[in-house]
Scaffold this motif. Structure first.
Motif, PDB file in Angstrom:
ATOM      1  N   VAL A  28       0.836  -1.208   0.000  1.00  0.00           N
ATOM      2  CA  VAL A  28       0.000   0.000   0.000  1.00  0.00           C
ATOM      3  C   VAL A  28       0.863   1.248   0.000  1.00  0.00           C
ATOM      4  CG1 VAL A  28      -1.642   1.321   1.376  1.00  0.00           C
ATOM      5  CG2 VAL A  28      -1.983  -1.117   1.046  1.00  0.00           C
ATOM      6  N   LEU A  29       1.863   1.276   0.864  1.00  0.00           N
ATOM      7  CA  LEU A  29       2.734   2.456   0.921  1.00  0.00           C
ATOM      8  C   LEU A  29       3.536   2.616  -0.368  1.00  0.00           C
ATOM      9  CD1 LEU A  29       4.027   2.220   4.609  1.00  0.00           C
ATOM     10  CD2 LEU A  29       2.278   3.741   3.688  1.00  0.00           C
ATOM     11  N   GLY A  30       3.913   1.475  -0.959  1.00  0.00           N
ATOM     12  CA  GLY A  30       4.643   1.570  -2.219  1.00  0.00           C
ATOM     13  C   GLY A  30       3.787   2.115  -3.343  1.00  0.00           C
ATOM     14  N   ARG A  31       2.503   1.790  -3.359  1.00  0.00           N
ATOM     15  CA  ARG A  31       1.626   2.304  -4.400  1.00  0.00           C
ATOM     16  C   ARG A  31       1.285   3.771  -4.193  1.00  0.00           C
ATOM     17  NH1 ARG A  31      -2.853  -2.567  -5.073  1.00  0.00           N
ATOM     18  NH2 ARG A  31      -1.362  -4.280  -5.331  1.00  0.00           N
ATOM     19  N   LEU A  32       1.176   4.179  -2.933  1.00  0.00           N
ATOM     20  CA  LEU A  32       0.817   5.571  -2.692  1.00  0.00           C
ATOM     21  C   LEU A  32       1.911   6.515  -3.174  1.00  0.00           C
ATOM     22  CD1 LEU A  32      -0.834   5.419   0.835  1.00  0.00           C
ATOM     23  CD2 LEU A  32      -1.936   5.882  -1.337  1.00  0.00           C
ATOM     24  N   GLY A  33       3.107   6.338  -2.615  1.00  0.00           N
ATOM     25  CA  GLY A  33       4.180   7.249  -2.979  1.00  0.00           C
ATOM     26  C   GLY A  33       3.904   8.654  -2.481  1.00  0.00           C
ATOM     27  N   GLN A  56       1.160   1.907 -12.379  1.00  0.00           N
ATOM     28  CA  GLN A  56       2.376   2.650 -12.046  1.00  0.00           C
ATOM     29  C   GLN A  56       2.945   3.354 -13.281  1.00  0.00           C
ATOM     30  OE1 GLN A  56       4.864  -0.354 -10.305  1.00  0.00           O
ATOM     31  NE2 GLN A  56       3.981  -0.128  -8.247  1.00  0.00           N
ATOM     32  N   GLN A  57       2.939   2.655 -14.422  1.00  0.00           N
ATOM     33  CA  GLN A  57       3.433   3.274 -15.650  1.00  0.00           C
ATOM     34  C   GLN A  57       2.562   4.453 -16.059  1.00  0.00           C
ATOM     35  OE1 GLN A  57       3.736   0.489 -18.826  1.00  0.00           O
ATOM     36  NE2 GLN A  57       4.930   1.838 -20.161  1.00  0.00           N
ATOM     37  N   GLN A  58       1.242   4.291 -15.916  1.00  0.00           N
ATOM     38  CA  GLN A  58       0.333   5.385 -16.239  1.00  0.00           C
ATOM     39  C   GLN A  58       0.551   6.566 -15.291  1.00  0.00           C
ATOM     40  OE1 GLN A  58      -3.728   4.183 -16.394  1.00  0.00           O
ATOM     41  NE2 GLN A  58      -4.542   6.255 -16.486  1.00  0.00           N
ATOM     42  N   ALA A  59       0.778   6.269 -14.017  1.00  0.00           N
ATOM     43  CA  ALA A  59       1.020   7.351 -13.058  1.00  0.00           C
ATOM     44  C   ALA A  59       2.300   8.109 -13.394  1.00  0.00           C
ATOM     45  CB  ALA A  59       1.097   6.770 -11.648  1.00  0.00           C
ATOM     46  N   ARG A  60       3.340   7.386 -13.822  1.00  0.00           N
ATOM     47  CA  ARG A  60       4.585   8.067 -14.203  1.00  0.00           C
ATOM     48  C   ARG A  60       4.375   8.976 -15.411  1.00  0.00           C
ATOM     49  NH1 ARG A  60       6.892   2.950 -12.845  1.00  0.00           N
ATOM     50  NH2 ARG A  60       6.776   2.298 -15.023  1.00  0.00           N
ATOM     51  N   VAL A  61       3.610   8.482 -16.372  1.00  0.00           N
ATOM     52  CA  VAL A  61       3.348   9.296 -17.560  1.00  0.00           C
ATOM     53  C   VAL A  61       2.535  10.532 -17.184  1.00  0.00           C
ATOM     54  CG1 VAL A  61       2.140   9.323 -19.769  1.00  0.00           C
ATOM     55  CG2 VAL A  61       3.526   7.348 -19.148  1.00  0.00           C
ATOM     56  N   MET A  62       1.527  10.363 -16.338  1.00  0.00           N
ATOM     57  CA  MET A  62       0.720  11.506 -15.926  1.00  0.00           C
ATOM     58  C   MET A  62       1.544  12.526 -15.148  1.00  0.00           C
ATOM     59  SD  MET A  62      -2.315  11.116 -17.162  1.00  0.00           S
ATOM     60  CE  MET A  62      -1.482  10.397 -18.595  1.00  0.00           C
ATOM     61  N   ASP A  63       2.448  12.037 -14.320  1.00  0.00           N
ATOM     62  CA  ASP A  63       3.325  12.963 -13.583  1.00  0.00           C
ATOM     63  C   ASP A  63       4.207  13.759 -14.549  1.00  0.00           C
ATOM     64  OD1 ASP A  63       2.267  12.110 -11.233  1.00  0.00           O
ATOM     65  OD2 ASP A  63       3.865  10.664 -10.789  1.00  0.00           O
ATOM     66  N   LEU A  94      -2.181   7.648 -23.287  1.00  0.00           N
ATOM     67  CA  LEU A  94      -3.070   6.625 -22.740  1.00  0.00           C
ATOM     68  C   LEU A  94      -3.356   5.538 -23.767  1.00  0.00           C
ATOM     69  CD1 LEU A  94      -5.645   8.725 -20.683  1.00  0.00           C
ATOM     70  CD2 LEU A  94      -3.817   7.280 -19.823  1.00  0.00           C
ATOM     71  N   LYS A  95      -3.555   5.943 -25.042  1.00  0.00           N
ATOM     72  CA  LYS A  95      -3.771   4.945 -26.089  1.00  0.00           C
ATOM     73  C   LYS A  95      -2.538   4.075 -26.264  1.00  0.00           C
ATOM     74  CE  LYS A  95      -7.191   7.538 -28.800  1.00  0.00           C
ATOM     75  NZ  LYS A  95      -7.484   8.179 -30.103  1.00  0.00           N
ATOM     76  N   THR A  96      -1.365   4.699 -26.194  1.00  0.00           N
ATOM     77  CA  THR A  96      -0.133   3.912 -26.337  1.00  0.00           C
ATOM     78  C   THR A  96       0.014   2.895 -25.206  1.00  0.00           C
ATOM     79  OG1 THR A  96       0.921   5.808 -27.407  1.00  0.00           O
ATOM     80  CG2 THR A  96       2.362   4.071 -26.561  1.00  0.00           C
TER      81      THR A  96
END
Length: 934
Positions: free
Chosen positions: A561-566, A820-827, A754-756
């Protein structure tokens, strides 16, 4: 023959019932089951010896094979299967040598017994086990002085009480260590305050009072549970015991949760009531949690060792209770053997014609009445005097415990007065724990010593009464052969004395056989204790494995959980993990004790079948050692008994597995409930950490929005005479168009990424499905050659099951990786958007300064006018922020930061546009007033 065999069958079933059948309340509960047995026995009873028979039926006597007449439990005998019962059966008949076997009861009733007892585990059997009642005892000496008790159930109920007392002692120790740790943390937080300072004492007394109220409330609940359903009955059922243990567990878990809440409220208590800073209060809580984790580790180790000590004491209690039981049965064996020898001696006189049949029966009746009345007097006096010994022992134990408690309280006070906890907190905690553990062991040793002393007193009483009874028996024999027989038969005293010696030798020979059988019983009892000890060790190992599994599961969950939150700081993450570790240790320690209690309840459920199997083994040992010369029929009966023993052992093993499985499922369900409580508390802790982090991020963003040069530029632009409505409108319109293009580009890039990502995820999913389809096909081809064997089919089913179960963590890991990959792209996109917005804002500021003909360097020269427009800015931001947050739901830290910054910049631009319009009379009055002031 049928009547005789039916009678023997009923007597055999009586021999297999526990000793508790002698209890009046137990007999009432089993009146329906024993009605047939009573009718069969009543047919053979004489009305003159009903009281003797009522007492003698309490004895459980097993007889060897080579007897023609099988004696009844009251000392009388029954003709063998080789004779008929056309004449009335006399209450006392002589004992003669005959190849008749006591296994005759198994010849006809074996099939019915086996068929009825071979049923599988069902709700009916559960109800039968749970409805078993036994004596309600509070201390071990009470078991020794009672008559006809179920020793196993009483001993195990005392073990449950020991576990409850252990939990109470460890909980009180945890509270005392918590207070000492809190004192040390307060001294670190308030270094200028002394331990007798008013503020210091006020904070400390608040925690002490809360703990005291918590413990009082728990004790009231436990007492109410103990008294519920008790009434005036001296007996309790196994179902009531299980219900109370379940309620105890729930109440203890509630108390544990209340203690968690008290620790969680310490920080708010210090900040709200005593105006401590948040950073200091947070640091105190972190230190308190870290030291409480160390204390929980000490308590956990101590609990494991003392649980094993409690188990060892329980085994010792069973050993001592069995000794007392053997001593009490010795008088009954003496009575039976002496009566059998007297019956044989009188039969010899009757066979020689020196004594008529009527005289023989009269003498036998008198001797039976006298012997069994004396045996009854032994039992009655043993119970009465034993209860007096128990009362004295318990009173002495209470007195010694009170003195020891006062001495231990003084020892604790002196230790705390001399100790210096702040110098080395870890060393102080270990020393304090050693003091408390030594005191706890001293209390246990005092109780155990008193139990041993009470047992020795009961043994001495039993030996005293035994010697007195044997003297009385000898007087009966001397009076019969030296006074009654010479006067009745006219035989010389020398011949009667010789006959008396022969009778005594015969009795000694039979007692020797009884002693050998008793030694065999003791060996079987020791084997049973070794088996029970092995079962307990397996339960301890299983509990350890379960503890490890639960710990790894919960720790893996919180780390995931803590790892996903960041986004949380290292300090916040460490604080959350420390709190979780403390709660987890406390919960697992509580579940470990609950597991021990459920293992005890398992043994209590199985005690009835274990007792039956033990009696069958004792009977097999008796039959095997009774004679070396057995005919074919007797060997068949003996083999039938051995088969019965094996079947009962198999049923016991099956019943044990099913009972363990049922109670382990209950333990897992309770562990799941505790896990939910732990999850709720950790959700609150993580939520508080995220809230603090979001507030810090929002504060930084607001500080950034209140930069001096923006405010100074805005005020200068308002006062500038070069500002026109058309120019400001063009500037703001261009700025808004620029912002719109930036947002459109951002949305396009976001949609494209997102499509990619979705395409990559679909490709990975298809690739993985191809691999899964290819692997089973190869496995099925390799197994196809051995398709006929059931083992190959079973292996394929197991492999498919494992492969199917393995898909769940794989799917979860893939989804987590994609998120996680989507979150990195959004960041990344959000950072690019923030950079573009900052550039657009800087361009707008430059153009606005050029339009107002104010150099950017001069826009920083008005710090004194900062407070003029600060209130309107805050008002506008307060109006706009709730609407934006309401649309976004629960934002993360980056959303809060970027949202506040953007809304602040846009609101400032709108304010510049409104204040620069020429038609605004209110702004014109403000400018005229400011110029006149200058």
């Amino acid at each position: 023959k049928d009547d005789t065999q039916n009678l023997l069958k009923n007597l055999e079933s009586n021999a297999q019932t526990p000793l508790e059948t002698g209890s009046p309340s137990r007999r009432r509960k089993r009146e329906v089951q024993m009605s047939k047995d009573k009718e069969a026995v009543d047919e053979c009873e004489a009305p003159s010896n009903s009281n003797i028979t009522a007492f003698a039926l309490k004895a459980k006597v097993i007889y060897p094979i080579n007897q023609k007449f099988r004696p009844l439990a009251d000392g009388s005998s029954n003709p063998s299967l080789h004779e008929n019962l056309k004449q009335a059966v006399l209450p006392h008949q002589p004992v003669e040598a005959s190849p008749s076997s006591s296994l005759g009861s198994l010849s006809q009733g074996e099939k019915d017994d086996c068929s009825s007892s071979s049923s599988v585990h069902s709700a009916t059997s559960d109800d039968r086990f749970l409805s078993r009642t036994f004596l309600r005892v509070n201390a071990f000496p009470e078991v020794l002085a009672c008559e006809s008790v179920d020793i196993d159930l009483c001993i195990y109920s005392l073990h449950l009480k020991d576990l409850l007392h252990l939990d109470t002692a460890l909980r009180q120790e945890k509270h005392m260590m918590f207070i000492q740790i809190f004192k040390m943390c307060l001294l670190d937080l308030l270094p200028k305050k002394k331990s007798d300072d008013e503020l210091y004492q006020k904070i400390l007394s608040k925690q002490e009072n809360d703990l005291e109220d918590l413990e009082k409330g728990l004790q009231v609940k436990l007492s109410n549970t103990e008294m519920s359903g008790a009434g005036d009955s001296e007996y309790i059922s196994l179902a009531d015991v299980e219900k109370k243990e379940r309620e105890y567990s729930e109440q203890l878990i509630d108390n544990m949760e209340a203690f968690w809440k008290q620790m969680a409220n310490i920080q708010h208590f210090l900040v709200d009531q005593f105006k401590c800073s948040s950073s200091k209060a947070r640091q105190l809580v972190m230190t308190l949690t870290e030291r409480m984790i160390a204390a929980e580790g000490l308590l956990c180790d101590s609990q494991e060792l003392q649980a094993l000590d409690a188990l060892e004491r329980t085994m010792g209690r069973a050993h001592m209770a069995k000794v007392i039981e053997f001593l009490k049965l010795q008088v009954q064996e003496e009575t039976r053997c002496r009566l059998a020898a007297i019956s044989r001696g009188l039969e010899l006189l009757a066979g020689e014609g020196k004594l008529s049949g009527r005289q023989k029966e009269e003498l036998l009746t008198q001797q039976h009445r006298a012997f069994w009345q004396e045996a009854e007097r032994f039992s009655r006096e043993f119970v009465q005097r034993g209860k007096d010994l128990v009362k004295a022992s318990l009173a002495h134990q209470v007195e010694g415990t009170a003195k020891l408690t006062l001495a231990q309280e003084e020892e604790r006070r002196s230790f705390l007065a001399e100790a210096q906890p702040t110098a080395d907190p870890e060393k102080f905690l270990k020393a304090f724990h050693e003091v408390l553990e030594r005191q706890r062991l001293m209390r246990c040793d005092l109780e155990e010593e008193e139990n041993v002393r009470a047992t020795e007193a009961v043994v001495a009483l039993c030996q005293e009464l035994y010697c007195s009874t044997m003297d009385t028996f000898q007087k009966f024999v001397d009076a019969l052969f030296l006074q009654t027989l010479p006067g009745m038969t006219g035989l010389p005293p020398e011949e009667c004395d010789c006959l008396r010696q022969e009778v005594q030798e015969n009795a000694a020979w039979q007692l020797g056989k009884s002693d050998r059988f008793r030694r065999q019983q003791w060996e079987l009892f020791q084997e049973l204790q070794e088996q029970d000890q092995q079962v307990w060790m397996e339960e301890c190992a299983l509990s350890s494995v379960l503890q490890t599994h639960l710990r790894e599961d919960y720790e893996g969950t919180i780390c995931g959980v803590l790892g996903r939150l960041g986004g949380l700081t290292e300090e916040s993450t460490r604080c959350v993990l420390q709190g979780h570790d403390l709660l987890l240790r406390s919960a697992l320690r509580r579940l470990a004790l609950r597991g021990n209690a459920l293992a005890t309840l398992t043994q209590m459920r199985l005690s009835g079948k274990k007792h039956l199997l033990q009696e069958l083994r004792e009977q097999r040992a008796l039959e095997q050692g009774s004679s070396q010369c057995l005919d074919e029929h007797q060997w068949q009966l003996l083999r039938a008994l051995e088969t019965r023993v094996l079947e009962e052992a198999s049923r016991l093993e099956e019943e044990a597995q099913q009972t363990r499985l049922q109670l382990q499922q209950r333990l897992l369900a309770e562990a799941q409930e505790v896990g939910q409580l732990l999850q709720q508390h950790m959700e609150c802790a993580i939520g508080q950490a995220l809230l603090v982090h979001a507030r810090n991020a929002a504060t930084k963003s607001r500080d950034k929005d209140r930069d001096d040069f923006k405010r100074a530029l805005m005020e200068t632009a308002v006062e500038s005479v070069y500002m026109t409505s058309a120019g400001v409108s063009r500037l703001v319109q261009a700025y808004y168009q620029h912002i719109g293009r930036i947002m459109e580009d951002h949305e396009e890039r976001k949609l494209q990424h997102l499509k990619t990502l979705q395409g990559e995820r679909m490709e990975n999913y298809k690739l993985r499905k191809k691999q899964e389809l290819s692997n089973p096909s190869s496995g099925s081809r390799t197994a196809g050659g051995a398709h006929e064997t059931s083992q190959a089919v079973h292996q394929r089913m197991l492999s498919q099951q494992k492969r199917f179960l393995a898909q769940f963590p794989v799917h979860q890991q893939m989804r987590l990786h994609a998120q996680q990959q989507q979150a990195r792209v959004m960041d990344l996109l959000e950072a690019q958007l923030e950079t573009q917005l900052q550039e657009a804002e800087q361009n707008f500021i430059s153009e606005l300064a050029a339009l107002a003909r104010v150099p950017l360097a001069e826009s920083r020269l008005f710090p004194a006018k900062r407070g003029l427009l600060e209130k309107p800015l805050r008002t506008k931001k307060k109006k706009s922020l709730p609407r934006e947050r309401g649309d976004l739901g629960v934002p993360n830290d980056e959303d809060l930061a970027s949202g506040d910054h953007t809304s602040g910049s846009l609101s400032s631009k709108r304010l510049s546009q409104q204040e620069s319009e020429a038609g605004d009379s209110e702004n014109s009055k403000k400018m005229l007033k400011r110029r006149s002031n200058l």
